[in-house]
Design a protein around this motif. Structure first.
Motif: not given
Lengths: 472, 254
Positions: B56, B44-46, B84, B48-49, B65, B68, B58
């Motif tokens: 963020q 998710k964070s990837t 996120d 998101f980035n 995470t 949020r 990862t």
């Protein structure tokens, strides 16, 4: 906001619950899984031959096995440390010669050319500038190696395996298995480790993880351990073994820290933080090849530079304080000398000395400046040659010269061992203390987390000193 | 003000995908709010980035995470704010991260929810997907880690999957930004009503239970005509979720 009348809904739901029985949650969960498997049946084709899953499982069998799990962990820790120690040497001495041997005299000359009074150039250049320069020279290279290596291991997917290996130990000590992850973060920086405890849901287990995070030897303390192990412990064995023995000593201190972490987790969960161990699922993610350069870049920007900046911000005023206490006189002696003499007695009991204790007080903002403060204060008290004058922090090019200064300050093998122990067991740095307060929002637990390790440090160093003196 | 004549490239859809503006943390004056949900460690964070241009941190461990994170991007002159959410396996238990995720999807009223799943572990991930589809009618499935699925010799017919789930499905490899332009286009199309979702509703519930759910759902719908997820609320009330009862009392989710 208007409040709705929901009594009817509650009444109806009670009635319906009576009709459908207690199995609603199970019914729903089963229904979801049934739907999921139907959908997958229609849309996913699997070739169940040896794929990457097989390789993953093979690696996991080894790194989480009962026999090899722990040795591999120690070996990886040793390898990361070894690369850090060896790799940091050269850039460190380059930075030192640039910042301390070239720029420092240049600044001094410039100041005298501009007609600065001695106290102003002393305060700014010998105090503030040197403290900052020292921290950069000593900290930047090991951090720039340690953090990326650590991040590579993290991206590869090794950390959850560490948590898996240590889960049983954490359970026995009444703590949460995810504490293994926050503990690992603490090896980089305790403040970061304390923030990472947010992954632990239960407030009780989270507090245990916060209070005991300081037992993870942080990045600011590794250089102290490495230096003292090299000078004093490596020296007791033949030179061909000395680097191996000093590395083993440093790993030993780190393992001792883990032992104390377990011990205090256990003690806390048996006394003030009693409660059940909560269960949790930890998925072992697949191993992934880290994106090498991207990892290097982000860990340099996100971790190394942020931690370095923090150290600089705290080192600058500490440098000023050291210069001031060494140059402001009460009677015929400086404040620093008064303080050292008043701390000497207590220091002796702990197998330390007043200089070391004073250095630890000055270095509360940043562990990194402990060794330079000790050197500077030792030179001042003993009048040994090689120093740079009252209140001037300096670094010595050769490890031997540093050892000579320390020995002239009365250091023995016992002193070195106890400083290594005390470096592991003392109060967290001020950033960590502040972070603990922000995370717990409790003065009480912040005080506990601050006092507990230093009390442990006093007891352990006292016992070691007494036993050592009886034995020898 | 003089405007330059636009070349064919400037007006092309693909140009816009290339020309997405990553806005980082600037989340002011947004047109749409997008929630990013999914199981832990699905990237998710990837994602998101890749969408926001932020970095963020990862890491390859679940639960990284912890709070949020927010970011934004601009596409075809519309601003999208991205949230996120912490990774969760389900929305039905009461752990802290699950509540953060559930409350946001339920009460934060995102325009749509992007559900990131691990393509090589689809069946397990669908548990959460099916729950989210009960709550939120606008969702996109981001079928991430397609490279790992391929390595494990798993083939997914994502068009059929999209039909089954009733939502757009976009295969991605977020680490190397593959599929991200398609994801952005899907987000934009759904947000602007060019696609209508018909989300899958949980089917395999025993008959007598289903009847009870429908009765309660109808009662909730009567009291709150504007509520779109009365069925999910009925599930929760039947399970005796006191938080949801409290929210019903104050009308927090309307």
């Amino acid at each position: 906001m208007e409040t709705k009348n929901i009594d009817k809904i509650i009444e109806l739901s009670n009635e319906l619950r009576w009709q459908i029985g207690d199995d609603f949650h199970d019914n729903l969960t089963e229904a979801i899984y049934a739907d999921a498997s139907k959908i997958v049946e229609k849309t996913v084709v699997k070739d169940n031959k040896k794929g990457a899953f097989y390789l993953n499982a093979k690696i996991d069998q080894i790194v989480t096995s009962k026999i090899w799990g722990f040795p591999i962990m120690l070996l990886l820790l040793g390898l990361v440390l070894w690369l850090t120690i060896v790799g940091a040497n050269y850039p460190s001495s380059m930075l030192a010669s640039l910042l301390l041997d070239t720029i420092h005299p240049f600044l001094k000359e410039g100041a005298s050319f501009l007609g600065f009074p001695w106290w102003l150039s002393g305060f700014l250049i010998d105090g503030v500038y040197l403290a900052v320069a020292w921290v950069i020279a000593v900290m930047l290279p090991p951090m720039a190696i340690f953090f990326p290596l650590f991040t590579l291991l993290e991206d590869f997917g090794y950390l959850p395996r560490v948590a898996f290996n240590m889960d049983a130990l954490f359970k026995k000590s009444g703590a949460h298995g995810k504490q293994a992850l926050t503990m690992s973060m603490g090896f980089g920086c305790n403040a970061a480790g304390v923030v990472a405890t947010r992954i632990i849901d239960s407030p009780r287990e989270r507090l245990i993880a916060i209070i005991t995070n300081n037992f993870s030897l942080c990045n600011g303390r590794w250089p102290t351990q490495i230096l003292l192990a090299t000078i004093f412990i490596g020296a007791v064995v033949p030179s061909s073994y000395s680097s191996f023995v000093s590395l083993a000593a440093v790993v030993g201190i780190a393992v001792l820290g883990i032992f104390f972490m377990f011990f205090f987790s256990w003690a806390l969960s048996k006394t003030v933080l009693k409660g059940e161990v909560s269960t949790f699922n930890l998925e072992l993610p697949p191993y992934r090849t880290p994106l090498f350069w991207k990892t290097i870049y982000t860990s340099l920007i996100d971790r190394t530079l942020i931690v370095l900046w923090r150290a600089i911000v705290f080192a600058a005023p500490a440098g000023a304080v050291i210069w001031l206490i060494s140059n402001v006189f009460i009677g015929d002696q400086s404040i620093a000398v008064h303080l050292i003499h008043s701390l000497d007695g207590f220091g002796f009991l702990l197998g330390l000395n007043g200089v070391i204790l004073l250095a630890y007080i000055v270095a509360i903002p940043a562990n990194e400046i402990v060794i330079p403060s000790i050197l500077m204060l030792t030179v001042m008290v003993t009048g040994a040659v090689g120093g740079a004058g009252a209140g001037v922090m300096f670094e010595l090019d050769s490890v031997t010269a540093t050892g000579d200064i320390l020995r002239s300050g009365g250091w023995t093998l016992l002193t070195a061992v106890n400083v290594m122990l005390f470096s592991l067991l003392h109060n967290p740095c001020s950033t960590t203390i502040y972070t603990i307060y922000k995370e717990t929002k409790s003065t009480k637990w912040t005080v506990v987390a601050t006092i507990l390790p230093i009390v442990a440090g006093f007891i352990i160093t006292f016992l070691v000193a007494q036993i050592w003196r009886i034995m020898s | 003000m003089k405007t330059a004549t636009k070349s064919a490239c400037d007006t092309c859809v693909h140009y816009d995908v290339e020309g997405v503006k990553r806005l980082g943390v600037d989340t002011t004056n947004v047109d749409f709010v997008i929630a990013l949900a999914g199981n832990p460690n699905t990237g998710k964070s990837t994602v998101f980035n890749a969408l926001t241009g932020l970095r963020q941190h990862t890491g390859n461990w679940p639960g990284k995470t912890v709070t949020r994170a927010e970011g934004a991007f601009e596409y075809q002159h519309q601003k999208y704010k991205l949230i996120d959410l912490p990774g969760t396996y389900s929305l039905m238990s009461r752990s802290e991260d699950e509540e953060v995720a559930r409350n946001f999807i339920l009460f934060g009223k995102p325009t749509l929810t992007v559900i990131v799943v691990d393509a090589s572990r689809l069946e397990r991930n669908l548990n959460l997907v099916l729950q989210i589809l009960e709550i939120s009618s606008n969702a996109i499935l981001c079928l991430n880690l397609m490279d790992e699925a391929k390595k494990n010799k798993i083939t997914i017919d994502y068009r059929s999957l999209s039909r089954e789930l009733g939502i757009p499905v976009v295969p991605t490899i977020a680490r190397s930004k593959e599929g991200i332009p398609e994801l952005i286009t899907a987000i934009s199309d759904l947000a602007n009503g060019k696609i209508i979702c018909k989300p899958h509703k949980i089917k395999s519930i025993p008959k007598h239970v289903e009847e009870a759910v429908q009765k309660l759902s109808a009662a909730i719908k009567k009291e709150y005509p504007n509520v779109s997820n009365s069925r999910w609320l009925a599930f929760r009330v039947l399970e005796g979720d006191t938080h949801i009862l409290e929210a019903l009392k104050t009308g927090a989710f309307i």
